[in-house]
Design a protein around this motif. Structure first.
Motif, PDB file in Angstrom:
ATOM      1  N   VAL A 108      71.439  18.543  59.912  1.00 35.78           N
ATOM      2  CA  VAL A 108      71.704  17.694  61.074  1.00 35.78           C
ATOM      3  C   VAL A 108      70.695  18.007  62.179  1.00 35.78           C
ATOM      4  CG1 VAL A 108      73.388  17.049  62.834  1.00 35.78           C
ATOM      5  CG2 VAL A 108      74.152  17.503  60.495  1.00 35.78           C
ATOM      6  N   LYS A 109      70.452  19.281  62.415  1.00 29.89           N
ATOM      7  CA  LYS A 109      69.459  19.661  63.425  1.00 29.89           C
ATOM      8  C   LYS A 109      68.068  19.192  63.031  1.00 29.89           C
ATOM      9  CE  LYS A 109      72.031  23.634  65.164  1.00 29.89           C
ATOM     10  NZ  LYS A 109      72.085  25.107  65.292  1.00 29.89           N
ATOM     11  N   ARG A 110      67.778  19.224  61.727  1.00 32.46           N
ATOM     12  CA  ARG A 110      66.483  18.732  61.267  1.00 32.46           C
ATOM     13  C   ARG A 110      66.362  17.243  61.529  1.00 32.46           C
ATOM     14  NH1 ARG A 110      63.199  16.076  58.790  1.00 32.46           N
ATOM     15  NH2 ARG A 110      64.909  14.633  58.435  1.00 32.46           N
ATOM     16  N   PHE A 111      67.445  16.488  61.285  1.00 25.95           N
ATOM     17  CA  PHE A 111      67.472  15.049  61.547  1.00 25.95           C
ATOM     18  C   PHE A 111      67.148  14.777  63.015  1.00 25.95           C
ATOM     19  CE2 PHE A 111      69.397  11.122  62.859  1.00 25.95           C
ATOM     20  CZ  PHE A 111      69.341  10.256  61.772  1.00 25.95           C
ATOM     21  N   VAL A 112      67.850  15.466  63.910  1.00 27.84           N
ATOM     22  CA  VAL A 112      67.653  15.260  65.347  1.00 27.84           C
ATOM     23  C   VAL A 112      66.233  15.656  65.755  1.00 27.84           C
ATOM     24  CG1 VAL A 112      68.395  15.993  67.650  1.00 27.84           C
ATOM     25  CG2 VAL A 112      70.108  15.509  65.885  1.00 27.84           C
ATOM     26  N   SER A 113      65.737  16.761  65.194  1.00 22.87           N
ATOM     27  CA  SER A 113      64.395  17.224  65.523  1.00 22.87           C
ATOM     28  C   SER A 113      63.340  16.212  65.091  1.00 22.87           C
ATOM     29  CB  SER A 113      64.133  18.576  64.863  1.00 22.87           C
ATOM     30  OG  SER A 113      62.833  19.028  65.135  1.00 22.87           O
ATOM     31  N   GLN A 114      63.514  15.625  63.907  1.00 22.05           N
ATOM     32  CA  GLN A 114      62.546  14.619  63.470  1.00 22.05           C
ATOM     33  C   GLN A 114      62.611  13.383  64.350  1.00 22.05           C
ATOM     34  OE1 GLN A 114      62.585  13.420  59.311  1.00 22.05           O
ATOM     35  NE2 GLN A 114      61.260  11.660  59.736  1.00 22.05           N
ATOM     36  N   TYR A 115      63.817  12.979  64.711  1.00 28.86           N
ATOM     37  CA  TYR A 115      63.957  11.831  65.615  1.00 28.86           C
ATOM     38  C   TYR A 115      63.205  12.093  66.930  1.00 28.86           C
ATOM     39  CZ  TYR A 115      66.059   8.498  68.856  1.00 28.86           C
ATOM     40  OH  TYR A 115      66.231   7.524  69.801  1.00 28.86           O
ATOM     41  N   ASP A 116      63.448  13.258  67.545  1.00 27.04           N
ATOM     42  CA  ASP A 116      62.770  13.597  68.800  1.00 27.04           C
ATOM     43  C   ASP A 116      61.250  13.631  68.622  1.00 27.04           C
ATOM     44  OD1 ASP A 116      65.134  13.844  70.229  1.00 27.04           O
ATOM     45  OD2 ASP A 116      65.306  16.003  69.891  1.00 27.04           O
ATOM     46  N   HIS A 117      60.822  14.196  67.496  1.00 34.96           N
ATOM     47  CA  HIS A 117      59.386  14.294  67.207  1.00 34.96           C
ATOM     48  C   HIS A 117      58.763  12.903  67.109  1.00 34.96           C
ATOM     49  CE1 HIS A 117      55.702  15.918  65.414  1.00 34.96           C
ATOM     50  NE2 HIS A 117      55.833  15.051  64.430  1.00 34.96           N
ATOM     51  N   MET A 118      59.438  11.994  66.425  1.00 35.02           N
ATOM     52  CA  MET A 118      58.891  10.649  66.245  1.00 35.02           C
ATOM     53  C   MET A 118      58.879   9.887  67.561  1.00 35.02           C
ATOM     54  SD  MET A 118      60.527   9.720  62.509  1.00 35.02           S
ATOM     55  CE  MET A 118      59.698   8.130  62.338  1.00 35.02           C
ATOM     56  N   VAL A 119      59.925  10.033  68.364  1.00 33.43           N
ATOM     57  CA  VAL A 119      59.949   9.384  69.677  1.00 33.43           C
ATOM     58  C   VAL A 119      58.811   9.915  70.543  1.00 33.43           C
ATOM     59  CG1 VAL A 119      61.254   9.196  71.835  1.00 33.43           C
ATOM     60  CG2 VAL A 119      62.402   8.812  69.649  1.00 33.43           C
ATOM     61  N   SER A 120      58.615  11.231  70.498  1.00 35.32           N
ATOM     62  CA  SER A 120      57.570  11.840  71.321  1.00 35.32           C
ATOM     63  C   SER A 120      56.173  11.394  70.897  1.00 35.32           C
ATOM     64  CB  SER A 120      57.671  13.369  71.262  1.00 35.32           C
ATOM     65  OG  SER A 120      57.216  13.873  70.019  1.00 35.32           O
ATOM     66  N   ARG A 121      56.036  10.969  69.650  1.00 28.88           N
ATOM     67  CA  ARG A 121      54.734  10.521  69.144  1.00 28.88           C
ATOM     68  C   ARG A 121      54.554   9.008  69.259  1.00 28.88           C
ATOM     69  NH1 ARG A 121      52.353  13.259  63.954  1.00 28.88           N
ATOM     70  NH2 ARG A 121      50.503  12.554  65.061  1.00 28.88           N
TER      71      ARG A 121
END
Length: 297
Positions: A108-121
């Protein structure tokens, strides 16, 4: 014959296959400091994905130095079987004896981290509540996913049993080392000694392990700059030739005046992600025999 001998000497002995946002960059940077190892010149060569594979074996051979005893690479795209199909088959076809390292973290934390990473990019993703509301769960068998289905796209990468089973069709489990990100943070010396024994390396020790969370500044870097680094030829060329430390310093300098872009996940969105991952993660525990007791699923 001489060409084949050179290829045998320069192809990788181990591949870090993922997962995205689970510490693969830190392990790449750690092994880059190891005196016995030549890591690939491109940080993520992605050779075994469809488009890069067309570059041919000579291109891949050129990613590694002949002089070192061991060679390795880290490409998190290799553990995205619904996004980049056919990777395990290609790896097995070319490198049947290669050792594989799969780093995983709380899904779940990995999911959220990828979401944040993609938004930031600069990827135009819906707000978290909207993202987790409409799309159907994943089918049992891998399917071809694009960012037209962002929820399932991100979810599939946290489906660790789904990813692992694609490799188990071609490699025995004994050839795959599962590394738990949370243990790597808490007990780096123990985990790294175990990993290096698996790879046949002399232990280097944890003192050179890079920071395991380098994404804070990235979320504040303005999106046009990130898009330029990601989507332009010159941006990719410059990024691939900078050291990790130089890139981090540059990100901190650029990010300083700008606010964080992270978006809060409502409870119902987290509940949906956890529910959709539950069966896969139960199967992953069964396949690996590992408890992952700190995970939220």
């Amino acid at each position: 014959m001489q060409h084949e001998t050179l290829m045998a000497k320069t192809l990788p002995d181990f591949i870090i296959i993922g997962a995205m946002r689970a510490g693969t960059t830190s392990l790449h940077n750690y092994f880059q400091r190891h005196p016995q190892v030549s890591m690939s010149h491109d940080k993520e060569p992605n050779y075994f994905t469809e488009k890069k594979y067309e570059l041919g074996e000579d291109w891949y051979v050129g990613q590694f130095d002949v002089g070192q005893m061991f060679r390795g690479e880290a490409s998190p795209n290799y553990a995205k079987v619904d996004v980049f199909p056919g990777v395990p088959e290609r790896i097995h076809r070319d490198l049947p004896d290669v050792k594989l390292v799969y780093v995983v973290r709380d899904p779940v934390k990995r999911f959220v981290s990828q979401y944040d990473h993609m938004v930031s990019r600069g990827f135009g993703l819906p707000e978290p509540g909207e993202l987790c509301r409409h799309e159907d769960p994943l089918p049992p068998e891998p399917v071809r996913l694009t960012l037209d289905e962002p929820y399932r796209h991100i979810l599939s990468i946290s489906c660790y049993a789904r990813q692992l089973k694609a490799y188990l069709h071609h490699f025995p489990l004994e050839q795959i080392k599962i590394v738990e990100f949370e243990r790597l943070k808490q007990e780096p010396e123990v985990v790294l000694e175990d990993l290096q024994a698996f790879l046949g390396l002399d232990p280097l020790g944890p003192r050179t392990l890079p920071l395991l969370n380098r994404s804070k500044e990235l979320t504040s870097v303005p999106q046009p700059i990130l898009r330029s680094a990601r989507d332009t030829r010159i941006g990719n060329w410059v990024r691939d030739r900078m050291s990790l430390e130089t890139r981090d310093r540059l990100k901190r300098l650029i990010a300083a005046p700008f606010p964080d872009t992270k978006r809060a996940f409502p409870d119902e969105a987290i509940h949906r992600v956890r529910r959709d991952l539950a069966d896969d993660i139960a199967e992953f525990r069964e396949l690996t025999g590992m408890p992952f007791s700190s995970w939220s699923v």
